[in-house]
Design a protein around this motif. Structure first.
Motif, PDB file in Angstrom:
ATOM      1  N   LEU A   1       0.814  -1.214   0.000  1.00  0.00           N
ATOM      2  CA  LEU A   1       0.000   0.000   0.000  1.00  0.00           C
ATOM      3  C   LEU A   1       0.848   1.263   0.000  1.00  0.00           C
ATOM      4  CD1 LEU A   1      -2.807  -1.015   2.537  1.00  0.00           C
ATOM      5  CD2 LEU A   1      -3.011  -0.804   0.058  1.00  0.00           C
ATOM      6  N   SER A   2       1.968   1.218   0.700  1.00  0.00           N
ATOM      7  CA  SER A   2       2.817   2.408   0.769  1.00  0.00           C
ATOM      8  C   SER A   2       3.481   2.718  -0.570  1.00  0.00           C
ATOM      9  CB  SER A   2       3.883   2.242   1.850  1.00  0.00           C
ATOM     10  OG  SER A   2       4.678   1.104   1.606  1.00  0.00           O
ATOM     11  N   ASP A   3       3.483   1.764  -1.495  1.00  0.00           N
ATOM     12  CA  ASP A   3       4.094   1.991  -2.812  1.00  0.00           C
ATOM     13  C   ASP A   3       3.351   3.057  -3.620  1.00  0.00           C
ATOM     14  OD1 ASP A   3       6.091   0.212  -2.339  1.00  0.00           O
ATOM     15  OD2 ASP A   3       5.252  -1.416  -3.546  1.00  0.00           O
ATOM     16  N   ARG A   4       2.101   3.311  -3.276  1.00  0.00           N
ATOM     17  CA  ARG A   4       1.353   4.330  -4.020  1.00  0.00           C
ATOM     18  C   ARG A   4       1.953   5.708  -3.806  1.00  0.00           C
ATOM     19  NH1 ARG A   4      -4.706   4.813  -2.028  1.00  0.00           N
ATOM     20  NH2 ARG A   4      -4.703   6.319  -3.722  1.00  0.00           N
ATOM     21  N   PHE A   5       2.745   5.869  -2.742  1.00  0.00           N
ATOM     22  CA  PHE A   5       3.385   7.154  -2.456  1.00  0.00           C
ATOM     23  C   PHE A   5       4.890   7.122  -2.735  1.00  0.00           C
ATOM     24  CE2 PHE A   5      -0.208   7.299   0.783  1.00  0.00           C
ATOM     25  CZ  PHE A   5      -1.039   8.011  -0.063  1.00  0.00           C
ATOM     26  N   PHE A   6       5.323   6.213  -3.599  1.00  0.00           N
ATOM     27  CA  PHE A   6       6.733   6.155  -3.976  1.00  0.00           C
ATOM     28  C   PHE A   6       7.015   7.274  -4.985  1.00  0.00           C
ATOM     29  CE2 PHE A   6      10.407   4.610  -6.360  1.00  0.00           C
ATOM     30  CZ  PHE A   6      11.239   4.198  -5.338  1.00  0.00           C
ATOM     31  N   PRO A   7       8.182   7.943  -4.886  1.00  0.00           N
ATOM     32  CA  PRO A   7       8.502   9.036  -5.822  1.00  0.00           C
ATOM     33  C   PRO A   7       8.955   8.507  -7.188  1.00  0.00           C
ATOM     34  CG  PRO A   7      10.289   8.759  -4.254  1.00  0.00           C
ATOM     35  CD  PRO A   7       9.191   7.819  -3.810  1.00  0.00           C
ATOM     36  N   TYR A   8       8.033   7.982  -7.948  1.00  0.00           N
ATOM     37  CA  TYR A   8       8.341   7.404  -9.255  1.00  0.00           C
ATOM     38  C   TYR A   8       8.863   8.478 -10.215  1.00  0.00           C
ATOM     39  CZ  TYR A   8       5.705   3.361  -7.612  1.00  0.00           C
ATOM     40  OH  TYR A   8       5.258   2.279  -6.885  1.00  0.00           O
ATOM     41  N   ALA A   9       9.872   8.110 -11.000  1.00  0.00           N
ATOM     42  CA  ALA A   9      10.464   9.049 -11.955  1.00  0.00           C
ATOM     43  C   ALA A   9       9.464   9.467 -13.024  1.00  0.00           C
ATOM     44  CB  ALA A   9      11.695   8.410 -12.609  1.00  0.00           C
ATOM     45  N   ALA A  10       8.469   8.652 -13.260  1.00  0.00           N
ATOM     46  CA  ALA A  10       7.469   8.965 -14.285  1.00  0.00           C
ATOM     47  C   ALA A  10       6.602  10.163 -13.905  1.00  0.00           C
ATOM     48  CB  ALA A  10       6.583   7.745 -14.539  1.00  0.00           C
ATOM     49  N   ILE A  11       6.590  10.513 -12.629  1.00  0.00           N
ATOM     50  CA  ILE A  11       5.789  11.668 -12.187  1.00  0.00           C
ATOM     51  C   ILE A  11       6.584  12.934 -12.455  1.00  0.00           C
ATOM     52  CG2 ILE A  11       4.604  12.774 -10.261  1.00  0.00           C
ATOM     53  CD1 ILE A  11       4.409  10.018  -8.937  1.00  0.00           C
ATOM     54  N   GLN A  12       6.208  13.648 -13.500  1.00  0.00           N
ATOM     55  CA  GLN A  12       6.935  14.839 -13.929  1.00  0.00           C
ATOM     56  C   GLN A  12       6.308  16.137 -13.416  1.00  0.00           C
ATOM     57  OE1 GLN A  12       9.894  14.791 -15.851  1.00  0.00           O
ATOM     58  NE2 GLN A  12       9.784  12.611 -15.347  1.00  0.00           N
ATOM     59  N   THR A  13       5.027  16.103 -13.094  1.00  0.00           N
ATOM     60  CA  THR A  13       4.329  17.319 -12.669  1.00  0.00           C
ATOM     61  C   THR A  13       4.428  17.509 -11.162  1.00  0.00           C
ATOM     62  OG1 THR A  13       2.265  16.075 -12.459  1.00  0.00           O
ATOM     63  CG2 THR A  13       2.690  17.161 -14.573  1.00  0.00           C
ATOM     64  N   ASP A  14       4.301  18.761 -10.724  1.00  0.00           N
ATOM     65  CA  ASP A  14       4.274  19.032  -9.283  1.00  0.00           C
ATOM     66  C   ASP A  14       3.011  18.464  -8.657  1.00  0.00           C
ATOM     67  OD1 ASP A  14       6.714  20.294  -9.250  1.00  0.00           O
ATOM     68  OD2 ASP A  14       5.875  22.307  -9.449  1.00  0.00           O
ATOM     69  N   ASP A  20      -8.466   6.131  -6.604  1.00  0.00           N
ATOM     70  CA  ASP A  20      -8.535   4.679  -6.512  1.00  0.00           C
ATOM     71  C   ASP A  20      -9.564   4.156  -7.513  1.00  0.00           C
ATOM     72  OD1 ASP A  20     -11.097   4.830  -5.458  1.00  0.00           O
ATOM     73  OD2 ASP A  20     -10.500   4.333  -3.413  1.00  0.00           O
ATOM     74  N   GLU A  21      -9.663   2.845  -7.592  1.00  0.00           N
ATOM     75  CA  GLU A  21     -10.470   2.239  -8.658  1.00  0.00           C
ATOM     76  C   GLU A  21     -11.968   2.451  -8.469  1.00  0.00           C
ATOM     77  OE1 GLU A  21      -9.637  -1.032  -5.580  1.00  0.00           O
ATOM     78  OE2 GLU A  21      -8.653   0.713  -6.451  1.00  0.00           O
ATOM     79  N   HIS A  22     -12.400   2.866  -7.282  1.00  0.00           N
ATOM     80  CA  HIS A  22     -13.823   3.060  -7.025  1.00  0.00           C
ATOM     81  C   HIS A  22     -14.262   4.506  -7.227  1.00  0.00           C
ATOM     82  CE1 HIS A  22     -13.786  -0.972  -5.443  1.00  0.00           C
ATOM     83  NE2 HIS A  22     -12.916  -0.646  -4.513  1.00  0.00           N
ATOM     84  N   GLY A  96       9.479   1.516   9.880  1.00  0.00           N
ATOM     85  CA  GLY A  96       8.448   0.943  10.725  1.00  0.00           C
ATOM     86  C   GLY A  96       7.071   1.522  10.460  1.00  0.00           C
ATOM     87  N   LEU A  97       7.016   2.815  10.114  1.00  0.00           N
ATOM     88  CA  LEU A  97       5.738   3.434   9.803  1.00  0.00           C
ATOM     89  C   LEU A  97       5.187   2.919   8.482  1.00  0.00           C
ATOM     90  CD1 LEU A  97       6.056   7.175  10.907  1.00  0.00           C
ATOM     91  CD2 LEU A  97       4.720   5.349  11.943  1.00  0.00           C
ATOM     92  N   ARG A  98       6.065   2.713   7.509  1.00  0.00           N
ATOM     93  CA  ARG A  98       5.601   2.168   6.227  1.00  0.00           C
ATOM     94  C   ARG A  98       5.148   0.720   6.395  1.00  0.00           C
ATOM     95  NH1 ARG A  98      10.163   4.923   4.670  1.00  0.00           N
ATOM     96  NH2 ARG A  98      11.352   3.016   4.235  1.00  0.00           N
ATOM     97  N   ASP A  99       5.795  -0.024   7.293  1.00  0.00           N
ATOM     98  CA  ASP A  99       5.341  -1.382   7.595  1.00  0.00           C
ATOM     99  C   ASP A  99       3.963  -1.357   8.242  1.00  0.00           C
ATOM    100  OD1 ASP A  99       7.702  -2.388   6.586  1.00  0.00           O
ATOM    101  OD2 ASP A  99       8.670  -2.577   8.561  1.00  0.00           O
ATOM    102  N   VAL A 101       1.649   0.872   7.723  1.00  0.00           N
ATOM    103  CA  VAL A 101       0.715   1.169   6.636  1.00  0.00           C
ATOM    104  C   VAL A 101       0.336  -0.100   5.883  1.00  0.00           C
ATOM    105  CG1 VAL A 101       0.611   2.209   4.329  1.00  0.00           C
ATOM    106  CG2 VAL A 101       1.287   3.590   6.287  1.00  0.00           C
ATOM    107  N   ASP A 102       1.329  -0.946   5.648  1.00  0.00           N
ATOM    108  CA  ASP A 102       1.082  -2.159   4.870  1.00  0.00           C
ATOM    109  C   ASP A 102       0.313  -3.221   5.653  1.00  0.00           C
ATOM    110  OD1 ASP A 102       2.358  -1.122   2.643  1.00  0.00           O
ATOM    111  OD2 ASP A 102       4.324  -1.857   3.267  1.00  0.00           O
ATOM    112  N   SER A 103       0.207  -3.049   6.964  1.00  0.00           N
ATOM    113  CA  SER A 103      -0.459  -4.066   7.780  1.00  0.00           C
ATOM    114  C   SER A 103      -1.865  -3.681   8.213  1.00  0.00           C
ATOM    115  CB  SER A 103       0.382  -4.371   9.029  1.00  0.00           C
ATOM    116  OG  SER A 103       0.449  -3.236   9.880  1.00  0.00           O
ATOM    117  N   LEU A 104      -2.241  -2.398   8.084  1.00  0.00           N
ATOM    118  CA  LEU A 104      -3.548  -1.935   8.541  1.00  0.00           C
ATOM    119  C   LEU A 104      -4.324  -1.289   7.394  1.00  0.00           C
ATOM    120  CD1 LEU A 104      -2.574  -0.306  11.958  1.00  0.00           C
ATOM    121  CD2 LEU A 104      -3.608  -2.554  11.592  1.00  0.00           C
ATOM    122  N   ALA A 105      -5.625  -1.519   7.354  1.00  0.00           N
ATOM    123  CA  ALA A 105      -6.476  -1.018   6.279  1.00  0.00           C
ATOM    124  C   ALA A 105      -6.535   0.507   6.272  1.00  0.00           C
ATOM    125  CB  ALA A 105      -7.886  -1.592   6.419  1.00  0.00           C
ATOM    126  N   ALA A 106      -6.356   1.096   5.080  1.00  0.00           N
ATOM    127  CA  ALA A 106      -6.482   2.546   4.868  1.00  0.00           C
ATOM    128  C   ALA A 106      -5.563   3.370   5.747  1.00  0.00           C
ATOM    129  CB  ALA A 106      -7.936   3.002   5.045  1.00  0.00           C
TER     130      ALA A 106
END
Length: 201
Positions: A1-14, A20-22, A96-99, A101-106
């Motif tokens: 879940l924490s991967d959605r906030f990774f600083p991907y190089a593809a993100i060029q805009t500020d 989400d899908e819903h 530990g905080l990112r862990d 996030v990955d263990s608890l919903a939302a």
């Protein structure tokens, strides 16, 4: 879940538009939210909100998703924010905080809001959605849980309190500010010109 906030190089805009899908937004809703974000680029600007509170009986923090005047969390299911927060989330926060996030919903929503509030000392901003979004999480008040989604609700309550323990306080800031696109791409102001006498005392 924490991967959605990774600083991907593809993100060029500020600006990052997180969906989400819903989530279903019209182009005018996205346009309006973006206009608002450009005026407040340090904040999270979005459509779906929660409000946190201190439960004196339970002696712990809680949240509600019921419609109230107060808000302190904007869900990243439909929100704009600055890409800088991706770098802070991934590189500044302890593993530990990112862990957590990955263990608890939302929990990623709550942590991102806590992070932004800790940095800016400012609340997020709600923009009004014309079509109502159907929440997958039941509306909760003061620690009471419904039958569906109650496990997620308790995990989110747990997340909120664990984050308060990590930070030593809860950085979330409450607000009553909501911005509505009343005249956004609307003909009302043009139509009023047909009745100039209305402007006269």
């Amino acid at each position: 879940l924490s991967d959605r906030f990774f600083p991907y190089a593809a993100i060029q805009t500020d600006a990052v538009l997180s969906l989400d899908e819903h989530t279903s937004l019209s182009t005018s809703e996205v346009d309006f939210a973006f206009v608002v974000w450009r005026s407040f680029p340090e904040r999270i600007v979005g459509f779906l909100t929660w409000s946190h509170f201190w439960d004196a009986e339970q002696r712990r923090w809680g949240y509600t998703s019921k419609w109230t005047n107060e808000l302190s969390i904007v869900l990243t299911a439909a929100a704009f924010y600055h890409r800088y927060y991706h770098s802070l989330f991934t590189e500044y926060l302890p593993a530990g905080l990112r862990d957590l996030v990955d263990s608890l919903a939302a929990c990623e929503d709550i942590l991102m809001n806590v992070l932004v509030a800790a940095v800016t000392k400012l609340p997020p901003i709600k923009v009004t959605q014309r079509k109502q979004h159907k929440e997958t999480v039941p509306q909760q008040v003061k620690g009471t849980a419904g039958t569906t989604g109650s496990r997620h609700f308790y995990q989110q309550q747990d997340c909120l309190n664990q984050l308060a323990n990590w930070f030593g306080y809860l950085p979330l800031v409450s607000s009553q500010l909501r911005l509505d696109p009343v005249l956004f791409k609307d003909q009302v102001s043009v139509l009023r010109k047909k009745y100039p006498r209305l402007e006269k005392p």
